[in-house]
Design an enzyme around this catalytic site. Structure first.
Site: not given
Length: 296
Positions: A195, A251
């Protein structure tokens, strides 16, 4: 005392009156699953807090997928469950500690220091054949007065400036064949490497990372059994980071960054802050740049 406690530590103190155990189990995409699991069985005496209903504010245009809850509303919810300013709180989940760490961070954000995370979570507790129940005791409301520690959180404007300064410093260092200065704040992306690199994105609308950020996947701070690594192991894990640097952790939505905050503090980093909106907030602003690949 460390921020995590063992299963046997909790077992020995299971029924102490000054303690509240909080079940934080939650499954993304299945918002009812955590509460249903709690109602079926949980650690005796535990109460339930929902990641999206209790530990987050409603989603809006900005703020990310899990915006920080209003401090007064969260304090009122905690008080209703019998959690006061002096209550010892032990949180657990079944998601490698990420939701429990969210509550750990939020309580400290409200000025409450007596909060701990159960190592291994519910499945590890049950595997030891320690007691579980479906009984939900009546809770006597308490009083919780929040003392918000605003220095623990960072907004998008500050992150944007840190990103710009870091990218400029890295560019100048490459041009002069020198190392980047160490006095800049460090942006840490806590998501899985795929990611971060922008190779895949299953939760947010855009892939990539905040320019200038470095990647430290949050699960790499844990042992195979879900316990947090030792201080020495974590110091080695974060060895490339200056101990005196300001560190900003993010995050996808401000949840899995919390285990990294915990790990950094255990490793001895004193100036660690959370970008609560994280990547999902960053990409909600059309003008914010996106980077892919490694930061060189």
């Amino acid at each position: 005392m460390e921020a995590t406690v063992s299963k046997r530590w909790l077992l020995a103190r299971l029924y102490e009156p000054e303690q509240t155990i909080v079940d934080c189990r939650f499954t993304l995409g299945k918002p009812q699953a955590g509460k249903e699991s709690f109602e079926q069985e949980h650690i005796p005496g535990a109460v339930y807090l929902d990641l999206e209903l209790d530990l987050s504010a409603p989603v809006s245009e900005h703020g990310g997928r899990h915006p920080l809850p209003d401090p007064q509303l969260l304090a009122a919810r905690l008080a209703k469950l019998g959690i006061g300013n002096t209550t010892r709180v032990v949180a657990y989940d079944d998601e490698s500690g990420m939701n429990a760490a969210r509550l750990w961070w939020l309580l400290r954000y409200l000025g409450h220091e007596q909060v701990f995370i159960l190592e291994g979570g519910f499945s590890a507790w049950k595997a030891e054949r320690f007691p579980v129940t479906d009984h939900q005791p009546i809770r006597i409301p308490s009083s919780f007065e929040p003392n918000v520690q605003s220095q623990m959180v960072v907004g998008v404007d500050e992150v944007r400036q840190v990103s710009v300064n870091t990218v400029e410093a890295l560019s100048e260092a490459r041009d002069s064949a020198s190392t980047a200065p160490y006095d800049l704040p460090v942006l840490i992306d806590s998501r899985a490497r795929e990611r971060y690199l922008g190779l895949e994105e299953t939760l947010d609308k855009k892939a990539g990372h905040i320019p200038g950020a470095v990647n430290y996947f949050w699960k790499e701070t844990q042992n195979e059994d879900g316990s947090l690594k030792s201080a020495e192991e974590l110091q080695e894990h974060f060895a490339q980071l200056d101990k005196d640097a300001e560190i900003i952790v993010y995050c996808g939505s401000g949840v899995t960054a919390c285990p990294n905050v915990l790990a950094l503090e255990k490793a001895g980093y004193k100036n660690v802050r959370l970008y609560a909106g994280s990547w999902s907030d960053w990409i909600s602003y059309e003008g914010n740049p996106i980077a892919t690949g490694d930061e060189k």
